[in-house]
Write an enzyme that holds these catalytic residues in place. Structure first.
Site, PDB file in Angstrom:
ATOM      1  N   ASN A   9       0.861  -1.187   0.000  1.00 55.96           N
ATOM      2  CA  ASN A   9       0.000   0.000   0.000  1.00 55.96           C
ATOM      3  C   ASN A   9       0.896   1.235   0.000  1.00 55.96           C
ATOM      4  O   ASN A   9       1.434   1.616   1.032  1.00 55.96           O
ATOM      5  CB  ASN A   9      -0.897  -0.038   1.254  1.00 55.96           C
ATOM      6  CG  ASN A   9      -1.729   1.218   1.419  1.00 55.96           C
ATOM      7  OD1 ASN A   9      -1.835   2.032   0.505  1.00 55.96           O
ATOM      8  ND2 ASN A   9      -2.323   1.378   2.599  1.00 55.96           N
ATOM      9  N   LYS A  11       0.157   4.268  -0.390  1.00 53.46           N
ATOM     10  CA  LYS A  11      -0.496   5.470   0.159  1.00 53.46           C
ATOM     11  C   LYS A  11      -0.243   6.666  -0.768  1.00 53.46           C
ATOM     12  O   LYS A  11      -0.105   6.478  -1.974  1.00 53.46           O
ATOM     13  CB  LYS A  11      -0.026   5.718   1.602  1.00 53.46           C
ATOM     14  CG  LYS A  11      -0.191   4.453   2.462  1.00 53.46           C
ATOM     15  CD  LYS A  11      -0.088   4.696   3.938  1.00 53.46           C
ATOM     16  CE  LYS A  11      -0.248   3.361   4.665  1.00 53.46           C
ATOM     17  NZ  LYS A  11      -0.265   3.493   6.114  1.00 53.46           N
ATOM     18  N   HIS A  94      -9.714   1.264   4.667  1.00 56.97           N
ATOM     19  CA  HIS A  94      -8.452   1.471   5.387  1.00 56.97           C
ATOM     20  C   HIS A  94      -8.709   2.435   6.548  1.00 56.97           C
ATOM     21  O   HIS A  94      -9.506   3.369   6.421  1.00 56.97           O
ATOM     22  CB  HIS A  94      -7.388   2.038   4.442  1.00 56.97           C
ATOM     23  CG  HIS A  94      -6.027   2.021   5.052  1.00 56.97           C
ATOM     24  ND1 HIS A  94      -5.625   2.973   5.963  1.00 56.97           N
ATOM     25  CD2 HIS A  94      -4.995   1.150   4.921  1.00 56.97           C
ATOM     26  CE1 HIS A  94      -4.388   2.669   6.364  1.00 56.97           C
ATOM     27  NE2 HIS A  94      -3.984   1.586   5.743  1.00 56.97           N
ATOM     28  N   GLU A  96      -7.116   4.843   7.617  1.00 59.58           N
ATOM     29  CA  GLU A  96      -6.888   6.264   7.294  1.00 59.58           C
ATOM     30  C   GLU A  96      -8.110   6.854   6.596  1.00 59.58           C
ATOM     31  O   GLU A  96      -8.423   8.036   6.769  1.00 59.58           O
ATOM     32  CB  GLU A  96      -5.609   6.399   6.444  1.00 59.58           C
ATOM     33  CG  GLU A  96      -4.367   6.171   7.302  1.00 59.58           C
ATOM     34  CD  GLU A  96      -3.163   5.603   6.561  1.00 59.58           C
ATOM     35  OE1 GLU A  96      -3.116   5.653   5.318  1.00 59.58           O
ATOM     36  OE2 GLU A  96      -2.252   5.089   7.250  1.00 59.58           O
ATOM     37  N   GLY A 172       2.002   2.266  10.886  1.00 65.43           N
ATOM     38  CA  GLY A 172       2.974   3.345  10.788  1.00 65.43           C
ATOM     39  C   GLY A 172       3.622   3.717  12.111  1.00 65.43           C
ATOM     40  O   GLY A 172       4.282   4.757  12.205  1.00 65.43           O
TER      41      GLY A 172
HETATM   42  P1  PGA Z   1       2.540   0.343   7.760  1.00 66.42           P
HETATM   43  O1  PGA Z   1       1.104   0.574   7.053  1.00 66.42           O
HETATM   44  O2  PGA Z   1       3.098  -0.933   7.190  1.00 66.42           O
HETATM   45  O3  PGA Z   1       3.352   1.536   7.373  1.00 66.42           O
HETATM   46  O4  PGA Z   1       2.290   0.242   9.215  1.00 66.42           O
HETATM   47  C1  PGA Z   1       0.239  -0.503   6.787  1.00 66.42           C
HETATM   48  C2  PGA Z   1      -1.026   0.024   6.154  1.00 66.42           C
HETATM   49  O5  PGA Z   1      -1.468   1.130   6.511  1.00 66.42           O
HETATM   50  O6  PGA Z   1      -1.616  -0.646   5.290  1.00 66.42           O
END
Ligand code: PGA
Length: 249
Positions: A9, A11, A94, A96, A172
């Site tokens: 992902n 983003k 997701h 977010e 994250g």
């Molecule tokens: P991360 O994100 O691996 O940076 O923790 C995972 C995600 O949001 O799909």
């Protein structure tokens, strides 16, 4: 046997040139033994990434998808449009999107159903916040998120879909769930889906997401109900992502 899926992902990161270079590095790193690999670039980078991955081993998906098939929905991109551009997957729900853009369980469920109707495989993200975990609400939150999808998409919702368990406190942050924590929730998800249809439950791929990296991927995917990963930060670094893909195979 469920074939593991590792999905990157990306983003909202990178330039067009970065996206091309990243896609090229992952495409060139294939084939991957016994693991399916997918990348999820920003919408505008999809045509370039699809062209690079064409005919190879790496699948492409989108980070979101419209809840409607077509029409006056400014700013949205439909499942049929994504499918026409060579996408196989679309993330829905997701954390977010749920947190920053106020996406409700119901909207997420409509996006999920629209993805299926438009020929995509939805990757439904579910997961609890730290406060919810500490309050002992993890299972009830996940059950609610799954039930909302079943309400809209029906009892067969998970016949051709993927679920990603992403504890919000792990995304994250560098605080990865332990393999045991992940396994417990994954087993719960599978059991809920199996209650609707035993075969769908057995076949469902359940990915773990949240600070998954090369160093912890092996222990996570070794768990019985962890069928791969949804990778954020580490998916932007070709060597890290390729190393996770090889570990999962
Ligand atoms: P991360 O994100 O691996 O940076 O923790 C995972 C995600 O949001 O799909």
């Amino acid at each position: 046997m469920r074939k593991p899926l590792i999905a990157g992902n990306w983003k909202m990161n990178g330039t067009r040139a970065n996206a091309g270079a990243l896609a090229r590095a992952i495409h060139d790193g294939a084939p991957f033994a016994d693991v399916e690999v997918a990348v999820l670039p920003p919408f505008v980078h999809l045509p370039d990434v699809v062209a690079i991955c064409e005919g190879g081993d790496v699948r492409v998906g989108a980070q979101n998808v419209a809840d409607q098939a077509s029409g006056a929905y400014t700013g949205e991109v439909s499942a049929a449009m994504l499918a026409e551009f060579g996408c196989r997957y679309a993330l829905v729900g997701h954390s977010e999107r749920r947190t920053h853009y106020g996406e409700s369980d119901e909207l997420v469920a409509k996006r999920f159903a629209a993805a299926l109707a438009g020929g995509l495989v939805p990757i439904l993200c579910v997961g609890e916040t730290l406060a919810e975990r500490e309050a002992g609400e993890t299972e009830s939150v996940i059950a609610r998120q799954l039930a909302a999808v079943v309400e809209v998409a029906g009892d067969d919702a998970f016949a051709d879909a993927v679920v990603a368990y992403e504890p919000v406190w792990a995304i994250g942050t560098g605080h990865t769930a332990t393999p045991e924590q992940a396994q417990a929730v994954h087993a719960f998800v599978r059991q809920r889906v199996a209650q609707l249809d035993a075969d769908h439950g057995e076949r469902l791929r359940i990915l773990y997401g949240g600070s998954m990296k090369a160093a912890n991927a092996a222990a996570l995917v070794a768990m019985e109900d962890v069928d791969g990963g949804l990778i954020g930060g580490a998916s932007l670094v070709p060597d890290d992502f390729l190393s996770i893909c090889r570990t999962a195979g």
